[in-house]
Design an enzyme around this catalytic site. Structure first.
Site, short mmCIF file in Angstrom:
data_model
loop_
_atom_site.label_atom_id
_atom_site.label_comp_id
_atom_site.label_asym_id
_atom_site.label_seq_id
_atom_site.Cartn_x
_atom_site.Cartn_y
_atom_site.Cartn_z
N ASP A 35 0.85 -1.19 0.00
CA ASP A 35 0.00 0.00 0.00
C ASP A 35 0.89 1.23 0.00
O ASP A 35 2.03 1.19 0.48
CB ASP A 35 -0.93 0.01 1.23
CG ASP A 35 -2.05 1.03 1.09
OD1 ASP A 35 -3.08 0.69 0.47
OD2 ASP A 35 -1.89 2.16 1.58
N ASP A 124 -12.24 -1.67 -16.95
CA ASP A 124 -11.95 -2.06 -18.33
C ASP A 124 -10.78 -1.25 -18.90
O ASP A 124 -9.91 -1.78 -19.60
CB ASP A 124 -13.19 -1.85 -19.21
CG ASP A 124 -14.43 -2.49 -18.61
OD1 ASP A 124 -14.50 -3.73 -18.59
OD2 ASP A 124 -15.31 -1.75 -18.13
N ASP A 149 -21.64 -7.74 -11.55
CA ASP A 149 -22.93 -7.49 -12.20
C ASP A 149 -23.61 -8.82 -12.54
O ASP A 149 -24.82 -8.99 -12.36
CB ASP A 149 -22.74 -6.67 -13.48
CG ASP A 149 -21.84 -5.48 -13.28
OD1 ASP A 149 -22.37 -4.37 -13.07
OD2 ASP A 149 -20.61 -5.65 -13.32
N ALA A 151 -23.04 -11.75 -11.08
CA ALA A 151 -23.45 -12.42 -9.84
C ALA A 151 -24.79 -11.87 -9.35
O ALA A 151 -25.66 -12.63 -8.90
CB ALA A 151 -22.38 -12.24 -8.77
N HIS A 176 -17.99 -2.51 -17.42
CA HIS A 176 -18.44 -2.46 -16.03
C HIS A 176 -18.86 -1.01 -15.78
O HIS A 176 -18.10 -0.19 -15.29
CB HIS A 176 -17.31 -2.87 -15.08
CG HIS A 176 -17.70 -2.72 -13.63
ND1 HIS A 176 -18.82 -3.31 -13.09
CD2 HIS A 176 -17.12 -2.02 -12.62
CE1 HIS A 176 -18.91 -3.00 -11.81
NE2 HIS A 176 -17.90 -2.21 -11.50
N THR A 230 -19.34 -0.28 -2.05
CA THR A 230 -19.55 -1.73 -2.16
C THR A 230 -18.19 -2.40 -2.11
O THR A 230 -17.25 -1.95 -2.76
CB THR A 230 -20.24 -2.10 -3.48
OG1 THR A 230 -19.36 -1.84 -4.58
CG2 THR A 230 -21.51 -1.30 -3.69
#
Length: 315
Positions: A35, A124, A149, A151, A176, A230
């Site tokens: 990180d 993408d 998406d 799923a 996406h 999310t």
């Protein structure tokens, strides 16, 4: 089988959700975290080590430097930055391309030869930039694409049909993002096309296309409006991709793949069905699309390519 090593670049909510899912599934024996903030990487590594004490198998989690990537089997990249107030999307994309290029060069310099999975958004475009900068093969550079998406779609269909999501074959393809689309002509349950299955079982199939659009196109916004982000869903979905590769399942999943003539396009990374195995993306599956779906796919390709080309000019 040799012990698996997985490295995470970017220890935010998405990356940590993936690592936690992978740990609990026993996907690897060693995990490393990189990180931009070394203390943050250390803190997460310590926390994960504490969690590992409750697992039925031994693992190690530590902070990595880029030099430690040489013998890693997987790198999962979630690093990037969010949009600033007043900043255009193009400015954000250009800056995140710069970030992923720097990461790609450091990864390549480390001697890494494993499989890279890109989750950073816009995924993408970032996956394409990573592949171009690193020079790694198409097989070994995988975008998360429309896996989440898809799923969500499978879950919605399964709920309507009262079956397990594992019994549902359905795909969200393309970007996406807002130009993604459901390949309705390919939805199957237990091998039967959705409409035929509905007639066989008596479930209501009226307005199903309109009703299924909502969980795919609006679900993320519903979550973000309530908890701001999310991460569990995508973390679990990436763990599923890694699991299929480790186990060489040859399962077909949606993932972000670089097209080399498939579906009539070249050089664009986009969500399509692929065969996953020990080598990464072992094959892109060209499913039959109806004319409306072909138009949507072409539109999605054009949007992704334009954003990428415009962002490159802005760097």
């Amino acid at each position: 089988m040799k012990p698996i090593k997985i490295a995470l670049i970017g220890a935010g909510n998405v990356g940590n959700s993936f690592l936690y899912a992978a740990m609990n599934q026993g996907l690897a024996s060693e995990y490393g975290i990189i990180d931009i903030n070394p203390d943050f990487a250390d803190g997460n590594a310590f926390d994960f080590e504490d969690a590992s004490a409750s697992l039925p198998f031994p693992i190690s989690v530590s902070r990595y430097e880029y030099k430690d990537l040489k013998d890693a089997d997987f790198i999962v990249i979630t690093a990037g930055r969010p949009q600033k107030p007043g900043e255009t999307r193009l400015e954000l994309v250009a800056d995140n391309i710069r970030i992923i290029r720097e990461i790609a060069l450091k990864v390549k310099e480390s001697g890494f030869s494993g499989i890279s999975i890109i989750v950073a958004n816009p995924v993408d475009i970032i996956t394409r930039a990573y592949r171009d900068a690193s020079g790694f093969s198409d097989q070994k550079v995988i975008g998360s694409g429309t896996v989440l998406d898809t799923a969500r779609l499978q879950f919605a269909i399964a709920k309507r049909a009262k079956v397990s999501p594992n019994s549902v074959q359905a795909y969200v393809m393309g970007e996406h993002g807002d130009s993604s689309f459901v390949a309705y002509s390919n939805i199957k349950i237990a091998g039967e096309y959705f409409c035929a299955y509905s007639k066989l079982t008596g479930i209501d199939s009226s307005n199903y296309e309109k009703e299924l659009e909502y969980p795919v196109s609006r679900r993320a916004y519903e979550i973000i409006n309530r908890k701001r982000a999310t991460f569990y869903g995508i973390g679990a979905a990436i763990a599923k991709i890694v699991s299929n590769i480790i186990k060489d399942t040859k399962n077909i999943m949606i993932a972000g793949a670089n097209l080399r003539g498939e579906y009539g396009f070249h050089g664009v990374n986009i969500g399509v069905p692929v065969v996953l195995g020990a080598n990464g993306i072992e094959k892109i599956i060209e499913i039959s699309l109806n004319d409306k779906e072909k138009e949507k796919f072409a539109k999605s390709v054009a949007i992704i390519d334009k954003i990428y080309q415009d962002a490159i000019k802005n760097i």
